[in-house]
Design an enzyme around this catalytic site. Structure first.
Site, PDB file in Angstrom:
ATOM      1  N   ASN A 193     -96.672  37.419  22.480  1.00  0.00           N
ATOM      2  CA  ASN A 193     -98.020  37.992  22.434  1.00  0.00           C
ATOM      3  C   ASN A 193     -97.947  39.420  22.946  1.00  0.00           C
ATOM      4  O   ASN A 193     -96.921  39.839  23.484  1.00  0.00           O
ATOM      5  CB  ASN A 193     -99.029  37.139  23.219  1.00  0.00           C
ATOM      6  CG  ASN A 193     -98.677  37.046  24.683  1.00  0.00           C
ATOM      7  OD1 ASN A 193     -98.618  38.057  25.393  1.00  0.00           O
ATOM      8  ND2 ASN A 193     -98.393  35.836  25.145  1.00  0.00           N
ATOM      9  N   ASP A 236     -92.271  30.991  22.601  1.00  0.00           N
ATOM     10  CA  ASP A 236     -92.203  32.026  23.643  1.00  0.00           C
ATOM     11  C   ASP A 236     -91.855  31.381  24.992  1.00  0.00           C
ATOM     12  O   ASP A 236     -90.920  31.824  25.697  1.00  0.00           O
ATOM     13  CB  ASP A 236     -93.575  32.728  23.701  1.00  0.00           C
ATOM     14  CG  ASP A 236     -93.555  34.034  24.470  1.00  0.00           C
ATOM     15  OD1 ASP A 236     -92.473  34.500  24.846  1.00  0.00           O
ATOM     16  OD2 ASP A 236     -94.656  34.601  24.682  1.00  0.00           O
TER      17      ASP A 236
HETATM   18  N1  AR6 Z   1     -87.727  26.734  18.488  1.00  0.00           N
HETATM   19  C1  AR6 Z   1     -88.188  27.098  17.272  1.00  0.00           C
HETATM   20  N2  AR6 Z   1     -89.485  27.036  16.927  1.00  0.00           N
HETATM   21  C2  AR6 Z   1     -90.352  26.585  17.864  1.00  0.00           C
HETATM   22  C3  AR6 Z   1     -89.954  26.197  19.162  1.00  0.00           C
HETATM   23  C4  AR6 Z   1     -88.569  26.277  19.459  1.00  0.00           C
HETATM   24  N3  AR6 Z   1     -88.080  25.948  20.653  1.00  0.00           N
HETATM   25  N4  AR6 Z   1     -91.067  25.797  19.836  1.00  0.00           N
HETATM   26  C5  AR6 Z   1     -92.117  25.917  18.999  1.00  0.00           C
HETATM   27  N5  AR6 Z   1     -91.687  26.382  17.803  1.00  0.00           N
HETATM   28  P1  AR6 Z   1     -96.017  29.316  18.576  1.00  0.00           P
HETATM   29  P2  AR6 Z   1     -97.549  31.584  17.484  1.00  0.00           P
HETATM   30  C6  AR6 Z   1     -92.444  26.681  16.566  1.00  0.00           C
HETATM   31  O1  AR6 Z   1     -97.256  28.629  19.022  1.00  0.00           O
HETATM   32  O2  AR6 Z   1     -98.311  30.673  16.606  1.00  0.00           O
HETATM   33  C7  AR6 Z   1     -97.397  31.744  22.669  1.00  0.00           C
HETATM   34  O3  AR6 Z   1     -98.175  31.309  23.758  1.00  0.00           O
HETATM   35  C8  AR6 Z   1     -93.778  26.010  16.369  1.00  0.00           C
HETATM   36  O4  AR6 Z   1     -93.608  24.705  15.819  1.00  0.00           O
HETATM   37  O5  AR6 Z   1     -94.835  29.321  19.459  1.00  0.00           O
HETATM   38  O6  AR6 Z   1     -96.979  32.851  16.908  1.00  0.00           O
HETATM   39  C9  AR6 Z   1     -97.228  33.251  22.658  1.00  0.00           C
HETATM   40  O7  AR6 Z   1     -97.115  33.777  23.964  1.00  0.00           O
HETATM   41  C10 AR6 Z   1     -94.446  26.934  15.368  1.00  0.00           C
HETATM   42  O8  AR6 Z   1     -94.088  26.575  14.043  1.00  0.00           O
HETATM   43  O9  AR6 Z   1     -96.298  30.889  18.228  1.00  0.00           O
HETATM   44  C11 AR6 Z   1     -98.480  33.704  21.976  1.00  0.00           C
HETATM   45  O10 AR6 Z   1     -99.560  33.787  22.882  1.00  0.00           O
HETATM   46  C12 AR6 Z   1     -93.803  28.313  15.660  1.00  0.00           C
HETATM   47  O11 AR6 Z   1     -92.763  28.053  16.595  1.00  0.00           O
HETATM   48  C13 AR6 Z   1     -98.741  32.621  20.962  1.00  0.00           C
HETATM   49  O12 AR6 Z   1     -98.108  31.452  21.472  1.00  0.00           O
HETATM   50  C14 AR6 Z   1     -94.766  29.320  16.240  1.00  0.00           C
HETATM   51  O13 AR6 Z   1     -95.629  28.681  17.155  1.00  0.00           O
HETATM   52  C15 AR6 Z   1     -98.116  32.933  19.629  1.00  0.00           C
HETATM   53  O14 AR6 Z   1     -98.499  31.954  18.701  1.00  0.00           O
END
Ligand code: AR6
Length: 175
Positions: free
Chosen positions: A26, A36
């Site tokens: 973010n 993240d």
């Molecule tokens: N490895 C790979 N992919 C993953 C992992 C992992 N270990 N964990 C989750 N995913 P998100 P966004 C996938 O929510 O939507 C955070 O709080 C998950 O299944 O991580 O871009 C940041 O600080 C999904 O498909 O990111 C921001 O505030 C993908 O990663 C916010 O979330 C992205 O989900 C960003 O939201």
């Protein structure tokens, strides 16, 4: 040729040994949930300290932009932190901003001599971007980048964590 560069796995991006892994961060660069949180947890304090230095220098990272740090305890060499758009219905420039996040991450990887890079499915978790639409943007942007920069990468790996994204990418990449 390009199809060999683009590869797909299902799993945890913190375990991936590419030159760079991309973080769906973010704008604060101070960590959060989802991928993240996983990257900061597994990578250790070093990554957060470098993010804080970048924040002090340039005040965080705007949506669609990317910054780079080392990867702390992770097997990758670098973490590229990019900020995808929050889905707000699709008329707030979300596709362009998501494409910028992928393109700017690739550009930063190239500038840092990375030959291999791994992407999570940016914006498709907490930020609520519809997964099929996000996959279309991700794959089209990477394909275009490879056309514009032939030979730039050996591997561009999409790392899908959830089953739904993995199925979508399997269909889109392997037919
Ligand atoms: N490895 C790979 N992919 C993953 C992992 C992992 N270990 N964990 C989750 N995913 P998100 P966004 C996938 O929510 O939507 C955070 O709080 C998950 O299944 O991580 O871009 C940041 O600080 C999904 O498909 O990111 C921001 O505030 C993908 O990663 C916010 O979330 C992205 O989900 C960003 O939201």
């Amino acid at each position: 040729m390009q199809q060999q560069v683009i590869q797909l796995i299902q799993g945890d991006i913190t375990k991936v040994e590419t030159d760079a892994i991309v973080n769906a961060a973010n704008s604060s660069l101070l960590g959060g949930g989802g991928v993240d949180g996983a990257i900061h947890r597994a990578g250790g304090r070093q990554i957060l300290e470098e993010c804080m230095q970048i924040r002090a220098r340039q005040g965080g990272c705007a949506t669609g932009e990317a910054v780079i740090t080392t990867a702390g305890k992770l097997p990758a060499r670098f973490v590229i932190h990019t900020v995808g758009p929050v889905w707000q219905g699709g008329n707030r420039n979300e596709p362009q901003l998501l494409a910028n996040a992928y393109r700017n991450s690739l550009q930063l990887a190239l500038e840092n001599d990375c030959r291999t890079i791994a992407f999570p499915n940016i914006s498709t978790g907490i930020y609520g971007y519809p997964k099929e639409l996000a996959a279309d943007v991700a794959i089209a942007t990477v394909n275009q980048y490879l056309k514009d920069h032939p030979g730039s990468f050996d591997t561009i790996l999409f790392v899908c964590f959830d089953d739904e994204n993995f199925t979508i990418y399997q269909k889109a990449i392997t037919g």
